[in-house]
Design a protein around this motif. Structure first.
Motif, PDB file in Angstrom:
ATOM      1  N   ILE A 187       0.852  -1.184   0.000  1.00 57.95           N
ATOM      2  CA  ILE A 187       0.000   0.000   0.000  1.00 57.95           C
ATOM      3  C   ILE A 187       0.893   1.241   0.000  1.00 57.95           C
ATOM      4  O   ILE A 187       2.064   1.170   0.358  1.00 57.95           O
ATOM      5  CB  ILE A 187      -0.953   0.045   1.222  1.00 57.95           C
ATOM      6  CG1 ILE A 187      -0.158   0.055   2.539  1.00 57.95           C
ATOM      7  CG2 ILE A 187      -1.937  -1.115   1.177  1.00 57.95           C
ATOM      8  CD1 ILE A 187      -1.020   0.279   3.779  1.00 57.95           C
ATOM      9  N   THR A 188       0.335   2.368  -0.419  1.00 59.69           N
ATOM     10  CA  THR A 188       1.038   3.646  -0.395  1.00 59.69           C
ATOM     11  C   THR A 188       0.328   4.545   0.604  1.00 59.69           C
ATOM     12  O   THR A 188      -0.897   4.683   0.569  1.00 59.69           O
ATOM     13  CB  THR A 188       1.039   4.305  -1.784  1.00 59.69           C
ATOM     14  OG1 THR A 188       1.673   3.410  -2.706  1.00 59.69           O
ATOM     15  CG2 THR A 188       1.786   5.623  -1.764  1.00 59.69           C
ATOM     16  N   VAL A 189       1.112   5.137   1.504  1.00 58.48           N
ATOM     17  CA  VAL A 189       0.582   6.003   2.548  1.00 58.48           C
ATOM     18  C   VAL A 189       1.379   7.293   2.554  1.00 58.48           C
ATOM     19  O   VAL A 189       2.597   7.272   2.346  1.00 58.48           O
ATOM     20  CB  VAL A 189       0.681   5.313   3.937  1.00 58.48           C
ATOM     21  CG1 VAL A 189       0.224   6.219   5.057  1.00 58.48           C
ATOM     22  CG2 VAL A 189      -0.108   4.015   3.943  1.00 58.48           C
ATOM     23  N   GLU A 190       0.707   8.424   2.768  1.00 59.57           N
ATOM     24  CA  GLU A 190       1.390   9.698   2.901  1.00 59.57           C
ATOM     25  C   GLU A 190       1.567  10.046   4.372  1.00 59.57           C
ATOM     26  O   GLU A 190       0.700   9.734   5.194  1.00 59.57           O
ATOM     27  CB  GLU A 190       0.591  10.825   2.236  1.00 59.57           C
ATOM     28  CG  GLU A 190       0.563  10.746   0.738  1.00 59.57           C
ATOM     29  CD  GLU A 190      -0.191  11.904   0.116  1.00 59.57           C
ATOM     30  OE1 GLU A 190      -1.099  12.464   0.772  1.00 59.57           O
ATOM     31  OE2 GLU A 190       0.126  12.249  -1.029  1.00 59.57           O
ATOM     32  N   ILE A 191       2.672  10.707   4.689  1.00 59.81           N
ATOM     33  CA  ILE A 191       2.938  11.216   6.028  1.00 59.81           C
ATOM     34  C   ILE A 191       3.038  12.728   5.889  1.00 59.81           C
ATOM     35  O   ILE A 191       3.815  13.227   5.063  1.00 59.81           O
ATOM     36  CB  ILE A 191       4.269  10.670   6.605  1.00 59.81           C
ATOM     37  CG1 ILE A 191       4.349   9.155   6.506  1.00 59.81           C
ATOM     38  CG2 ILE A 191       4.461  11.159   8.037  1.00 59.81           C
ATOM     39  CD1 ILE A 191       3.256   8.419   7.228  1.00 59.81           C
ATOM     40  N   ALA A 192       2.259  13.468   6.683  1.00 59.02           N
ATOM     41  CA  ALA A 192       2.236  14.928   6.584  1.00 59.02           C
ATOM     42  C   ALA A 192       2.621  15.556   7.921  1.00 59.02           C
ATOM     43  O   ALA A 192       2.193  15.104   8.982  1.00 59.02           O
ATOM     44  CB  ALA A 192       0.848  15.401   6.170  1.00 59.02           C
ATOM     45  N   TYR A 193       3.431  16.618   7.822  1.00 53.26           N
ATOM     46  CA  TYR A 193       3.825  17.383   9.007  1.00 53.26           C
ATOM     47  C   TYR A 193       4.051  18.825   8.561  1.00 53.26           C
ATOM     48  O   TYR A 193       4.586  19.071   7.482  1.00 53.26           O
ATOM     49  CB  TYR A 193       5.114  16.818   9.607  1.00 53.26           C
ATOM     50  CG  TYR A 193       5.604  17.574  10.817  1.00 53.26           C
ATOM     51  CD1 TYR A 193       4.879  17.561  12.004  1.00 53.26           C
ATOM     52  CD2 TYR A 193       6.778  18.306  10.776  1.00 53.26           C
ATOM     53  CE1 TYR A 193       5.331  18.248  13.123  1.00 53.26           C
ATOM     54  CE2 TYR A 193       7.239  18.990  11.889  1.00 53.26           C
ATOM     55  CZ  TYR A 193       6.509  18.967  13.060  1.00 53.26           C
ATOM     56  OH  TYR A 193       6.943  19.648  14.165  1.00 53.26           O
ATOM     57  N   ALA A 194       3.612  19.766   9.378  1.00 51.44           N
ATOM     58  CA  ALA A 194       3.784  21.176   9.025  1.00 51.44           C
ATOM     59  C   ALA A 194       4.263  21.968  10.229  1.00 51.44           C
ATOM     60  O   ALA A 194       3.832  21.731  11.352  1.00 51.44           O
ATOM     61  CB  ALA A 194       2.469  21.752   8.517  1.00 51.44           C
ATOM     62  N   SER A 210       5.477  26.284  11.080  1.00 47.88           N
ATOM     63  CA  SER A 210       5.133  27.610  10.579  1.00 47.88           C
ATOM     64  C   SER A 210       5.975  27.979   9.353  1.00 47.88           C
ATOM     65  O   SER A 210       5.542  28.762   8.518  1.00 47.88           O
ATOM     66  CB  SER A 210       5.314  28.659  11.674  1.00 47.88           C
ATOM     67  OG  SER A 210       6.661  28.670  12.117  1.00 47.88           O
ATOM     68  N   ASP A 211       7.153  27.392   9.219  1.00 44.48           N
ATOM     69  CA  ASP A 211       8.041  27.743   8.115  1.00 44.48           C
ATOM     70  C   ASP A 211       8.109  26.717   6.984  1.00 44.48           C
ATOM     71  O   ASP A 211       8.680  26.993   5.942  1.00 44.48           O
ATOM     72  CB  ASP A 211       9.459  27.998   8.646  1.00 44.48           C
ATOM     73  CG  ASP A 211      10.064  26.750   9.281  1.00 44.48           C
ATOM     74  OD1 ASP A 211       9.310  25.865   9.724  1.00 44.48           O
ATOM     75  OD2 ASP A 211      11.311  26.662   9.336  1.00 44.48           O
ATOM     76  N   THR A 212       7.535  25.552   7.179  1.00 44.24           N
ATOM     77  CA  THR A 212       7.609  24.523   6.134  1.00 44.24           C
ATOM     78  C   THR A 212       6.510  23.481   6.296  1.00 44.24           C
ATOM     79  O   THR A 212       5.961  23.305   7.385  1.00 44.24           O
ATOM     80  CB  THR A 212       8.994  23.824   6.150  1.00 44.24           C
ATOM     81  OG1 THR A 212       9.097  22.986   5.005  1.00 44.24           O
ATOM     82  CG2 THR A 212       9.193  22.988   7.385  1.00 44.24           C
ATOM     83  N   GLN A 213       6.201  22.833   5.198  1.00 49.40           N
ATOM     84  CA  GLN A 213       5.210  21.758   5.200  1.00 49.40           C
ATOM     85  C   GLN A 213       5.781  20.612   4.375  1.00 49.40           C
ATOM     86  O   GLN A 213       6.350  20.836   3.316  1.00 49.40           O
ATOM     87  CB  GLN A 213       3.916  22.262   4.562  1.00 49.40           C
ATOM     88  CG  GLN A 213       2.906  21.178   4.298  1.00 49.40           C
ATOM     89  CD  GLN A 213       1.672  21.731   3.610  1.00 49.40           C
ATOM     90  OE1 GLN A 213       1.096  22.691   4.080  1.00 49.40           O
ATOM     91  NE2 GLN A 213       1.285  21.136   2.511  1.00 49.40           N
ATOM     92  N   VAL A 214       5.646  19.384   4.894  1.00 49.69           N
ATOM     93  CA  VAL A 214       6.207  18.227   4.205  1.00 49.69           C
ATOM     94  C   VAL A 214       5.144  17.142   4.096  1.00 49.69           C
ATOM     95  O   VAL A 214       4.438  16.854   5.061  1.00 49.69           O
ATOM     96  CB  VAL A 214       7.429  17.669   4.984  1.00 49.69           C
ATOM     97  CG1 VAL A 214       7.949  16.410   4.338  1.00 49.69           C
ATOM     98  CG2 VAL A 214       8.514  18.703   5.080  1.00 49.69           C
ATOM     99  N   ILE A 215       5.041  16.565   2.902  1.00 45.49           N
ATOM    100  CA  ILE A 215       4.206  15.386   2.693  1.00 45.49           C
ATOM    101  C   ILE A 215       5.096  14.355   2.014  1.00 45.49           C
ATOM    102  O   ILE A 215       5.620  14.600   0.928  1.00 45.49           O
ATOM    103  CB  ILE A 215       2.964  15.685   1.842  1.00 45.49           C
ATOM    104  CG1 ILE A 215       2.081  16.705   2.549  1.00 45.49           C
ATOM    105  CG2 ILE A 215       2.195  14.392   1.557  1.00 45.49           C
ATOM    106  CD1 ILE A 215       0.852  17.125   1.776  1.00 45.49           C
TER     107      ILE A 215
END
Length: 104
Positions: free
Chosen positions: A5-12, A14-19
């Motif tokens: 399976i493919t899963v996304e991990i997201a974290y943000a 105030s200065d950056t956002q990553v997926i």
């Protein structure tokens, strides 16, 4: 049917956002997805025992089994309590007269 399976991990912050996207075996948990993504190394301020997580905005546990195309989100602690901010705005509003001018 694939056993991956493919899963996304997201974290943000105030200065950056990553997926990030990771491939896992069917039956993998949210914590396994987070660890596999490498996000804990990229953002050492994340304390997975303290930060809450969710899947598509709904709080969940680290042991939750993820599904294909899920997005696991790692939440930061709030800087300010939203209830307190609203209360302060309401108090400030009482000091204003109708039309937005300040009372003298």
């Amino acid at each position: 049917m694939s056993n991956q399976i493919t899963v996304e991990i997201a974290y943000a912050r105030s200065d950056t956002q990553v997926i990030m996207s990771v491939r896992l075996g069917v039956g993998a948990t949210a914590i396994q997805a987070i660890e596999r993504s490498g996000i804990l190394e990229k953002f050492p301020e994340i304390d997975i025992k303290q930060n809450k997580i969710g899947i598509f905005g709904k709080l969940t546990k680290l042991e939750t089994v993820v599904r294909d195309k899920d997005r696991v989100e790692i939440y930061r602690k709030l800087i300010a309590d939203p209830k307190e901010v609203r209360r302060q705005r309401a108090e400030e509003g009482k000091a204003m007269k109708k039309g937005g001018g300040e009372l003298e």
